[in-house]
Design a protein around this motif. Sequence first.
Motif, PDB file in Angstrom:
ATOM      1  N   LEU A 146       0.942  -1.266   0.036  1.00 49.69           N
ATOM      2  CA  LEU A 146       0.006  -0.006  -0.202  1.00 49.69           C
ATOM      3  C   LEU A 146       0.998   1.159  -0.034  1.00 49.69           C
ATOM      4  CD1 LEU A 146      -3.025  -0.666   2.329  1.00 49.69           C
ATOM      5  CD2 LEU A 146      -3.071  -0.397   0.067  1.00 49.69           C
ATOM      6  N   VAL A 147       2.141   1.284   0.812  1.00 50.11           N
ATOM      7  CA  VAL A 147       2.861   2.368   0.908  1.00 50.11           C
ATOM      8  C   VAL A 147       3.732   2.566  -0.615  1.00 50.11           C
ATOM      9  CG1 VAL A 147       4.993   3.225   1.846  1.00 50.11           C
ATOM     10  CG2 VAL A 147       3.138   2.210   3.248  1.00 50.11           C
ATOM     11  N   ALA A 148       4.091   1.533  -1.320  1.00 48.69           N
ATOM     12  CA  ALA A 148       4.534   1.491  -2.311  1.00 48.69           C
ATOM     13  C   ALA A 148       3.462   2.177  -3.478  1.00 48.69           C
ATOM     14  CB  ALA A 148       5.190   0.060  -2.947  1.00 48.69           C
ATOM     15  N   ARG A 149       2.346   1.490  -3.275  1.00 51.99           N
ATOM     16  CA  ARG A 149       1.128   2.170  -4.211  1.00 51.99           C
ATOM     17  C   ARG A 149       1.154   3.578  -4.265  1.00 51.99           C
ATOM     18  NH1 ARG A 149      -5.048  -0.248  -4.484  1.00 51.99           N
ATOM     19  NH2 ARG A 149      -5.601   0.999  -6.302  1.00 51.99           N
ATOM     20  N   ALA A 150       0.910   4.131  -3.030  1.00 48.13           N
ATOM     21  CA  ALA A 150       0.597   5.613  -2.670  1.00 48.13           C
ATOM     22  C   ALA A 150       1.888   6.231  -3.149  1.00 48.13           C
ATOM     23  CB  ALA A 150       0.468   5.593  -1.203  1.00 48.13           C
TER      24      ALA A 150
ATOM     25  N   ARG B 217       9.245  10.060 -21.040  1.00 48.30           N
ATOM     26  CA  ARG B 217       8.599   8.593 -20.994  1.00 48.30           C
ATOM     27  C   ARG B 217       9.487   7.364 -20.694  1.00 48.30           C
ATOM     28  NH1 ARG B 217       7.605   7.573 -27.553  1.00 48.30           N
ATOM     29  NH2 ARG B 217       9.767   7.710 -28.249  1.00 48.30           N
ATOM     30  N   ARG B 218      10.805   7.628 -20.673  1.00 44.89           N
ATOM     31  CA  ARG B 218      11.783   6.964 -20.088  1.00 44.89           C
ATOM     32  C   ARG B 218      11.357   6.957 -18.626  1.00 44.89           C
ATOM     33  NH1 ARG B 218      15.869   5.017 -23.274  1.00 44.89           N
ATOM     34  NH2 ARG B 218      16.179   6.043 -25.436  1.00 44.89           N
ATOM     35  N   HIS B 219      11.207   8.021 -18.093  1.00 45.39           N
ATOM     36  CA  HIS B 219      10.952   7.859 -16.651  1.00 45.39           C
ATOM     37  C   HIS B 219       9.624   7.363 -16.084  1.00 45.39           C
ATOM     38  CE1 HIS B 219      10.454  10.494 -12.671  1.00 45.39           C
ATOM     39  NE2 HIS B 219      10.684   9.341 -12.490  1.00 45.39           N
ATOM     40  N   LEU B 220       8.719   7.499 -16.936  1.00 43.39           N
ATOM     41  CA  LEU B 220       7.254   6.603 -16.913  1.00 43.39           C
ATOM     42  C   LEU B 220       7.692   5.302 -17.091  1.00 43.39           C
ATOM     43  CD1 LEU B 220       3.877   8.128 -18.349  1.00 43.39           C
ATOM     44  CD2 LEU B 220       4.679   5.686 -18.795  1.00 43.39           C
ATOM     45  N   ALA B 221       8.398   4.865 -18.004  1.00 43.87           N
ATOM     46  CA  ALA B 221       8.635   3.398 -18.317  1.00 43.87           C
ATOM     47  C   ALA B 221       9.412   2.762 -16.901  1.00 43.87           C
ATOM     48  CB  ALA B 221       9.463   3.057 -19.506  1.00 43.87           C
ATOM     49  N   ARG B 222      10.066   3.493 -16.301  1.00 47.29           N
ATOM     50  CA  ARG B 222      10.916   3.084 -15.205  1.00 47.29           C
ATOM     51  C   ARG B 222       9.966   2.855 -13.842  1.00 47.29           C
ATOM     52  NH1 ARG B 222      12.504   5.223 -10.466  1.00 47.29           N
ATOM     53  NH2 ARG B 222      11.877   7.261 -11.266  1.00 47.29           N
ATOM     54  N   ILE B 223       8.949   3.938 -13.739  1.00 45.45           N
ATOM     55  CA  ILE B 223       7.772   3.630 -12.822  1.00 45.45           C
ATOM     56  C   ILE B 223       6.933   2.523 -13.142  1.00 45.45           C
ATOM     57  CG2 ILE B 223       6.251   4.929 -11.377  1.00 45.45           C
ATOM     58  CD1 ILE B 223       7.340   7.537 -12.331  1.00 45.45           C
TER      59      ILE B 223
ATOM     60  N   HIS C 166       7.518  -0.274 -14.735  1.00 45.96           N
ATOM     61  CA  HIS C 166       8.185  -1.360 -14.732  1.00 45.96           C
ATOM     62  C   HIS C 166       7.741  -2.190 -13.378  1.00 45.96           C
ATOM     63  CE1 HIS C 166      11.059  -4.403 -15.613  1.00 45.96           C
ATOM     64  NE2 HIS C 166      11.754  -4.413 -14.538  1.00 45.96           N
ATOM     65  N   SER C 167       7.660  -1.394 -12.213  1.00 51.16           N
ATOM     66  CA  SER C 167       7.702  -2.038 -10.835  1.00 51.16           C
ATOM     67  C   SER C 167       6.284  -1.747 -10.531  1.00 51.16           C
ATOM     68  CB  SER C 167       8.497  -1.166  -9.936  1.00 51.16           C
ATOM     69  OG  SER C 167       8.453   0.211  -9.749  1.00 51.16           O
TER      70      SER C 167
ATOM     71  N   VAL D 141      -0.637   0.661 -11.040  1.00 52.68           N
ATOM     72  CA  VAL D 141      -0.815   1.688 -10.478  1.00 52.68           C
ATOM     73  C   VAL D 141      -0.732   2.890 -11.760  1.00 52.68           C
ATOM     74  CG1 VAL D 141       0.137   3.616  -8.796  1.00 52.68           C
ATOM     75  CG2 VAL D 141      -0.133   1.017  -8.206  1.00 52.68           C
ATOM     76  N   VAL D 142       0.320   2.796 -12.513  1.00 52.56           N
ATOM     77  CA  VAL D 142       0.545   3.761 -13.590  1.00 52.56           C
ATOM     78  C   VAL D 142      -0.660   3.898 -14.359  1.00 52.56           C
ATOM     79  CG1 VAL D 142       2.249   4.308 -15.338  1.00 52.56           C
ATOM     80  CG2 VAL D 142       3.127   3.770 -13.212  1.00 52.56           C
ATOM     81  N   MET D 143      -0.977   2.623 -14.970  1.00 54.27           N
ATOM     82  CA  MET D 143      -1.968   2.484 -16.025  1.00 54.27           C
ATOM     83  C   MET D 143      -3.279   3.178 -15.250  1.00 54.27           C
ATOM     84  SD  MET D 143      -0.465   1.893 -18.643  1.00 54.27           S
ATOM     85  CE  MET D 143       0.949   1.244 -18.996  1.00 54.27           C
ATOM     86  N   GLU D 144      -3.540   2.943 -14.252  1.00 55.92           N
ATOM     87  CA  GLU D 144      -4.737   3.506 -13.282  1.00 55.92           C
ATOM     88  C   GLU D 144      -4.673   5.118 -13.218  1.00 55.92           C
ATOM     89  OE1 GLU D 144      -7.452   2.387  -9.234  1.00 55.92           O
ATOM     90  OE2 GLU D 144      -5.044   2.054  -9.356  1.00 55.92           O
ATOM     91  N   VAL D 145      -3.508   5.461 -12.964  1.00 52.72           N
ATOM     92  CA  VAL D 145      -3.145   7.214 -12.730  1.00 52.72           C
ATOM     93  C   VAL D 145      -3.615   7.803 -14.258  1.00 52.72           C
ATOM     94  CG1 VAL D 145      -1.783   9.050 -12.500  1.00 52.72           C
ATOM     95  CG2 VAL D 145      -2.051   6.990 -10.708  1.00 52.72           C
TER      96      VAL D 145
END
Length: 356
Positions: free
Chosen positions: A34-38, A60-66, A68-69, A73-77
Amino acid sequence: SDMWECIKLFPYLDRYWIYSEMHWQLYFQHPQLLVARANAKEEMRKLLKGLTKENVSKQRRHLARICHSNPLVVMEVVLDQIQEYESMIDVCKDALGYCGSLALDILSYLIVEELGGALYISKPFLQDDCANLARWLLNFSSFLSDVYLKYPRMEMKGLLQHIFNRLQKDSLGELQILRDLVAKMAGIKFDVATISSEDIDSRSGGERLRLASEYPWPTEVLFDRAEAAGDMGIGKLGGAAKIKAYQAAQKERSEACKWLINSLQESKLTVPLLVLIAQQTSGCLFTAEAIKQDKIRFSSWLHVQCQETLLVYADFLWRRVPTKDIVGLLPGPMDLINQLQMEPALALFLLRPALK
């Protein structure tokens, strides 16, 4: 990635079940997650806040890095942002360029979940005037069709099945999504409101004439010296660059169209979807939603939505799918009229390829 190489062997329903368990169960069972998700959500929002058309290639490289893990969460945002802000659609679409196949597959799951979730939280599909679609749905439809055009290898069968199921239950908000998806991926231009006499003449010819009318070859810009340096306009904004972009877009549409046809055929929805849209066109004025609204303006808008979607989808099938694959699966004219309760004019419209 290794994870995707393993998980891609499962059917899409099994993969979607895994994503659903991660989305709604796994995160809430472990406080660390939950902490990692937030943290990922906060970092993603900051990234999207500063994302523009000019710096998207770097960010977009920075976005891809986030991603990756924390792909969920990324796609939801991303989906939340594009529904709120129309200006984020093109930026987010381009920003997904470095995301892996697993992230795009998760995006396809979240698209279906977002459409299904809108029904349970009473998210309105219409504006207050009952004659225009809600802004969030228009943004969502535009983003969805653009993403599938740019990344056609994304899972599409789940979305097509969801649209089919919702149409069976007289939910007509998905018609906009289907129309945009088919129009952009297959390159079908069919705007009844702005059709001209030249468009009508082009439709009386073959496929080459129609393509020349819908997507004219930009030869005239080759000699437009005002747009770029050089006698032949070979600069970044010149005619040569525009022709190269035209050829790239044509190739992109061709590949996307093949994947759309393949997804429809694998789902066995090619003809059932056509028949269902025609049924909705005949009976849309008598659905529960139409009776509930009890407004002539809404009924008129609803009929136009069904009719335009039918024209776009039928045009796509007739131009991109072999006639024998369509006619062989269609019921006879009397079955369409008597058993499926379809108007005679629509029944003959569906059987038009067989009459050639």
